[in-house]
Design a protein around this motif. Structure first.
Motif, PDB file in Angstrom:
ATOM      1  N   THR A   1      -7.133  -2.365  -5.993  1.00  0.00           N
ATOM      2  CA  THR A   1      -6.866  -0.960  -5.690  1.00  0.00           C
ATOM      3  C   THR A   1      -5.372  -0.672  -5.586  1.00  0.00           C
ATOM      4  OG1 THR A   1      -7.036  -1.376  -3.307  1.00  0.00           O
ATOM      5  CG2 THR A   1      -9.040  -0.694  -4.448  1.00  0.00           C
ATOM      6  N   ASP A   2      -4.547  -1.712  -5.550  1.00  0.00           N
ATOM      7  CA  ASP A   2      -3.102  -1.509  -5.469  1.00  0.00           C
ATOM      8  C   ASP A   2      -2.600  -0.987  -6.812  1.00  0.00           C
ATOM      9  OD1 ASP A   2      -0.172  -2.226  -5.660  1.00  0.00           O
ATOM     10  OD2 ASP A   2      -0.588  -2.868  -3.610  1.00  0.00           O
TER      11      ASP A   2
ATOM     12  N   GLY B   1      -4.951  -7.174  -4.618  1.00  0.00           N
ATOM     13  CA  GLY B   1      -6.048  -6.216  -4.552  1.00  0.00           C
ATOM     14  C   GLY B   1      -6.064  -5.262  -5.730  1.00  0.00           C
TER      15      GLY B   1
ATOM     16  N   SER C   1       0.808  -1.204   0.000  1.00  0.00           N
ATOM     17  CA  SER C   1       0.000   0.000   0.000  1.00  0.00           C
ATOM     18  C   SER C   1       0.845   1.260   0.000  1.00  0.00           C
ATOM     19  CB  SER C   1      -0.924   0.003   1.228  1.00  0.00           C
ATOM     20  OG  SER C   1      -1.770  -1.096   1.215  1.00  0.00           O
TER      21      SER C   1
ATOM     22  N   GLN D   1      -4.908  -7.368   3.640  1.00  0.00           N
ATOM     23  CA  GLN D   1      -4.301  -8.090   2.522  1.00  0.00           C
ATOM     24  C   GLN D   1      -2.802  -8.231   2.733  1.00  0.00           C
ATOM     25  OE1 GLN D   1      -5.634  -5.647  -0.739  1.00  0.00           O
ATOM     26  NE2 GLN D   1      -7.380  -6.960  -1.190  1.00  0.00           N
TER      27      GLN D   1
ATOM     28  N   GLN E   1     -11.619   0.607   2.980  1.00  0.00           N
ATOM     29  CA  GLN E   1     -10.711   0.160   1.927  1.00  0.00           C
ATOM     30  C   GLN E   1      -9.271   0.122   2.443  1.00  0.00           C
ATOM     31  OE1 GLN E   1     -11.093   2.271  -1.844  1.00  0.00           O
ATOM     32  NE2 GLN E   1      -8.901   2.124  -2.190  1.00  0.00           N
TER      33      GLN E   1
ATOM     34  N   GLN F   1      -6.779  -3.122   2.741  1.00  0.00           N
ATOM     35  CA  GLN F   1      -5.420  -3.184   2.204  1.00  0.00           C
ATOM     36  C   GLN F   1      -4.436  -3.705   3.253  1.00  0.00           C
ATOM     37  OE1 GLN F   1      -4.723   0.830   0.929  1.00  0.00           O
ATOM     38  NE2 GLN F   1      -5.602   0.505  -1.092  1.00  0.00           N
TER      39      GLN F   1
ATOM     40  N   HIS G   1      -0.116   3.934  -2.391  1.00  0.00           N
ATOM     41  CA  HIS G   1      -1.497   4.407  -2.378  1.00  0.00           C
ATOM     42  C   HIS G   1      -1.532   5.767  -1.703  1.00  0.00           C
ATOM     43  CE1 HIS G   1      -5.750   4.632  -1.305  1.00  0.00           C
ATOM     44  NE2 HIS G   1      -5.955   3.720  -2.228  1.00  0.00           N
TER      45      HIS G   1
END
Length: 313
Positions: A297-298, A295, A6, A147, A140, A144, A9
């Protein structure tokens, strides 16, 4: 921990994380409850004193642990409330310790801008985020971190740390994990991967749209594939057999589990670029499965998807 998936992010930044464990004492007290025990809902959030931090840091060997330093201002209180809901929704897979800055000026000075959260895994600070993360994105962010914990073999659950206030009982609360999910997580805590896999598979059978159960299946399968793996032997086999798709996917598995996500993705993309037929499709399917584990979103998944599209077409 070698890499934080992450870190790039925008709401999670592992660089410059405040190492709160350096200020933690060794008090034998239990984390203080943030509410009256007379009623309310189970919560995995607790208000703690600085000398109790060591217990929270130690707990991160079982589940991810978040430490929030906050003020009494409206922004801090809203952030605390939203983060508590996101944590409690996971039913013991992650915990949140809160520290009032007014009672801990030394920590507040070190933390700087408030509110601020430091995430711990295996006793080490691995990420930091603050109120620039919108409240609706906190679930979210929690996902993360979970995960990342799964990639590093931390899949336990812990008992509640406190109870929410009784007057909040009638307020809208996050639903509990479905029974089959709870069964799977208990099995993971006991190291029984087969039982966890069976529970997740049954959940998908009963509800084909259960995305969390599908992710659980992929995560458990990864842990089963890498259980007891000799990293040196896996890498040597891949080096000696560059055409062997199984040897390459095995290295990708241990790389993802060890946090070397980009290495895993790039290895399989290179294989796909230079191979065709069944082996290419095997590598492609395996890569897509790893995408789901890391994931969507990564940002590294998005970048790798573009590379995969170029490799295929």
């Amino acid at each position: 921990m070698s890499e934080n998936p992450s870190a790039q992010h925008r709401t999670v930044n592992a660089h410059g994380a405040v190492d709160l464990s350096a200020l933690a004492g060794s008090s034998g007290q239990q984390p203080a409850s943030s509410s009256s025990p007379g009623g309310g809902q189970d919560s995995w959030t607790a208000a703690v004193a600085p000398q109790q931090l060591q217990q929270i840091v130690q707990l991160s060997a079982q589940v991810p642990a978040l430490v929030l330093i906050h003020g009494q201002d409206a922004v801090s209180q809203q952030f605390l409330s939203s983060l508590q809901h996101a944590v409690d929704a996971q039913r013991g897979r992650i915990v949140l310790a809160t520290i009032d800055a007014a009672a801990s000026p030394e920590l507040a000075q070190q933390a700087g801008k408030l509110p601020v959260v430091t995430a711990f895994l295996s006793g080490q600070p691995i990420a930091e985020f603050d109120s620039t993360a919108p409240a609706d994105q906190l679930p979210q962010v929690v996902t993360q971190i979970l995960q990342l914990a799964t990639q590093n073999g931390i899949t336990g659950t812990v008992k509640p740390l406190s109870r929410t206030a009784g007057e909040d009982d009638d307020a809208e609360t996050e639903p509990e994990l479905p029974p089959l999910h709870q069964k799977a997580h208990r099995a993971l805590e006991e190291g029984d991967y087969d039982a966890a896999l069976t529970a997740f598979e049954q959940a998908v059978k009963e509800n084909p749209g259960d995305a969390e159960a599908k992710l659980g299946i992929a995560q458990v399968q990864l842990m089963k594939r890498t259980q007891g793996a000799d990293l040196a032997a896996v890498r040597q086999r891949a080096a000696e057999n560059p055409e062997d798709v199984r040897a390459q996917t095995d290295v990708a598995d241990v790389d993802v589990l060890g946090g070397h996500v980009e290495d895993a993705f790039n290895r399989l993309i290179r294989y796909i670029q230079t191979h065709f037929g069944d082996d290419r499709e095997t590598a492609r399917k395996h890569l897509v499965e790893l995408f789901s584990i890391v994931g969507d979103t990564d940002p590294r998944v998005a970048a790798a998807r573009k590379k995969l599209a170029s490799a295929l077409f």
